[in-house]
Write a protein that holds these residues in place. Structure first.
Motif, PDB file in Angstrom:
ATOM      1  N   GLY A  59     -25.628 -88.546 -41.978  1.00  0.00           N
ATOM      2  CA  GLY A  59     -27.039 -87.871 -41.247  1.00  0.00           C
ATOM      3  C   GLY A  59     -28.029 -87.199 -42.924  1.00  0.00           C
ATOM      4  O   GLY A  59     -28.421 -86.239 -42.359  1.00  0.00           O
ATOM      5  N   GLY A  67     -34.055 -89.365 -37.361  1.00  0.00           N
ATOM      6  CA  GLY A  67     -34.128 -91.019 -37.943  1.00  0.00           C
ATOM      7  C   GLY A  67     -34.564 -91.571 -38.813  1.00  0.00           C
ATOM      8  O   GLY A  67     -35.338 -90.448 -39.802  1.00  0.00           O
ATOM      9  N   SER A 295     -36.357 -83.048 -40.509  1.00  0.00           N
ATOM     10  CA  SER A 295     -35.368 -84.310 -40.169  1.00  0.00           C
ATOM     11  C   SER A 295     -35.732 -84.509 -41.501  1.00  0.00           C
ATOM     12  O   SER A 295     -35.544 -85.458 -41.838  1.00  0.00           O
ATOM     13  CB  SER A 295     -35.924 -85.259 -38.988  1.00  0.00           C
ATOM     14  OG  SER A 295     -35.427 -85.128 -38.198  1.00  0.00           O
ATOM     15  N   PRO A 432     -27.648 -89.421 -37.457  1.00  0.00           N
ATOM     16  CA  PRO A 432     -29.093 -88.714 -37.050  1.00  0.00           C
ATOM     17  C   PRO A 432     -28.309 -88.923 -35.794  1.00  0.00           C
ATOM     18  O   PRO A 432     -28.232 -89.414 -34.260  1.00  0.00           O
ATOM     19  CB  PRO A 432     -29.681 -90.305 -36.933  1.00  0.00           C
ATOM     20  CG  PRO A 432     -29.201 -90.812 -38.599  1.00  0.00           C
ATOM     21  CD  PRO A 432     -27.876 -90.802 -38.336  1.00  0.00           C
TER      22      PRO A 432
END
Length: 469
Positions: A59, A67, A295, A432
């Motif tokens: 990740g 993602g 993210s 992810p």
């Protein structure tokens, strides 16, 4: 699966060796070793510069929740750059993205943790939180409360102060640390508890370690206890059940502040935006956050502080007093715009629920590796997992460092289409949040094949025999 990418891997490797200093690189091989050059990414997959596709089992670095390659994220970042790329956040200056994002984050925070201080990443978030604690006690007339209690195998960052409160033995060679006011407790790792001790008894011991240290130092001298709910980079160590809540109660008993370091565990990794309360029954005084906050699309960190603490330092008597901590890129408007879009996606796609649904499958699928002879422990929660390798399952003796075991495993998983994170005798996975069951199966098969291949090579080289274990 491969892509036809137009990169000269050899030339890039030469240029990298000539100019880039990497974090945590083996310095003895820094100028010669082969590199993994990640050139493209999409969804849960990355592509190296030769076009080889791998599932990103790391990740990124615990952080690529939604993602890769999200077009709406790219658009949100671009729109904010066009509107206003940057302005200083100091003093009484603010920006709409920072205000909106702080408001959204605070709505998810437990208890009265409603005030947000933005930083540039996890290290600066934790460093700033610790400095706020120092300021708080100084301002409220308790300057003797300056000692920090932390744990062995904790990881809290790479500034001087956060590295000092970290406790991974391998990270402490040749460097200097604050030792007068930083104190490390034994790691609460149930797998390594004394033989014959139940997990409940081990929990009692770990909680007593904290209370005894506070009493040893004197409650009037202890400022805070800082703890990851799960010790992430220390090896995805899951403390015994009830440990988090009970350590909070000890802190409350003696007037010690509790910092929950959710840089890794927050923003969906454990199925919640903040895991402290819903997963661990814990409402701390301060929460730190980063990584999944955007993210990984743009660097950003934050700490959240309770109304109780913030209100105590924003009284009329504080006029002319300043919390002199901050960064040029604190509350960066582009980063906050990315954070807003990241939260939009997490909410719209219900990724926290997805993690709660698929997490048990992820854990159970990899726990099937426990039947392999060199696998000592498979542990974790939701989409955090660690495989610990041992030379002898009965004695739990780790595989020898000279075997370079983790790297050997990863050298076998990559051709099989999986990138995981090696850490000595450990291999860590944190894919992810969008990962599917089919991709979990793919990753588990790749890791199993890699473990078998490395085991066979050790046997061929005469380094290990199964009967000896």
């Amino acid at each position: 699966m491969t892509r036809n990418l137009q990169f000269d891997t050899a030339a890039l490797t030469d240029q990298d060796h000539a100019h880039i200093i990497h974090p945590w690189i083996d310095l003895g091989q820094a100028k010669t070793q082969d590199l993994l050059i990640v050139a493209e990414s999409e969804g849960a997959y990355i592509y190296d510069s030769d076009g080889h596709r791998m599932l990103d089992g790391m990740g990124g670095m615990w952080c690529v929740q939604i993602g890769y390659g999200r077009e709406e994220m790219a658009q949100a970042i671009a729109e904010q750059v066009r509107r206003m790329a940057y302005f200083s956040p100091f003093g009484k200056i603010s920006t709409p993205p920072a205000i909106e994002f702080a408001t959204r984050i605070a709505n998810y925070a437990p208890g009265d943790l409603k005030h947000v201080f933005f930083t540039t990443g996890g290290s600066t978030a934790v460093d700033s939180a610790l400095r706020f604690v120092q300021f708080y006690f100084g301002f409220t007339g308790k300057p003797s409360k300056r000692h920090i209690i932390t744990r062995e195998y904790a990881y809290h960052g790479s500034t001087y102060l956060t590295a000092s409160v970290s406790g991974k033995p391998a990270d402490r060679a040749y460097l200097r640390f604050e030792t007068e006011t930083v104190h490390h407790l034994p790691v609460p790792n149930p797998y390594r508890r004394p033989e014959g001790m139940s997990e409940a008894e081990f929990c009692d011991k770990c909680v007593a370690d904290l209370e005894n240290k506070i009493l040893e130092l004197g409650p009037d001298n202890v400022a805070c206890f800082i703890a990851e709910p799960l010790l992430a980079s220390g090896g995805v160590i899951v403390p015994p059940k009830g440990y988090q809540r009970r350590t909070l109660e000890v802190c409350r008993k003696y007037g010690v502040l509790y910092i929950s370091d959710e840089v890794v565990t927050g923003f969906g990794r454990l199925g919640e935006i903040f895991a402290s309360e819903p997963v661990f029954d814990l409402v701390p005084d301060i929460i730190t956050s980063a990584k999944g906050l955007t993210s990984g699309y743009v660097p950003l960190g934050a700490f959240l502080v309770s109304d109780k603490l913030y209100d105590a330092v924003t009284v009329p008597e504080a006029k002319g007093k300043f919390f002199t901590n901050g960064f040029t890129y604190s509350a960066h408007p582009v980063a906050c715009a990315a954070g807003l879009k990241n939260l939009d996606i997490i909410e719209r796609e219900n990724l926290c629920q997805h993690v709660r649904d698929i997490g048990p499958y992820f854990q159970s699928k990899f726990r099937e590796l426990s039947n392999l002879p060199l696998v000592g422990d498979v542990r974790g929660s939701h989409l955090m997992l660690c495989v610990e390798f041992v030379k002898n399952k009965k004695t739990k003796e780790p595989v020898p460092a000279e075997w370079n075991f983790g790297n050997r495993i990863i050298n076998e998983t990559m051709p099989r289409g999986l990138l995981a994170r090696p850490m000595g005798h450990l291999v860590v996975l944190s894919p992810p949040l969008i990962v599917s069951k089919a991709q979990i199966d793919e990753a588990a098969e790749a890791l199993r094949g890699a473990i078998i291949a490395v085991t066979d090579s050790l046997m061929r080289d005469g380094l290990w025999q199964e009967k000896a274990a």
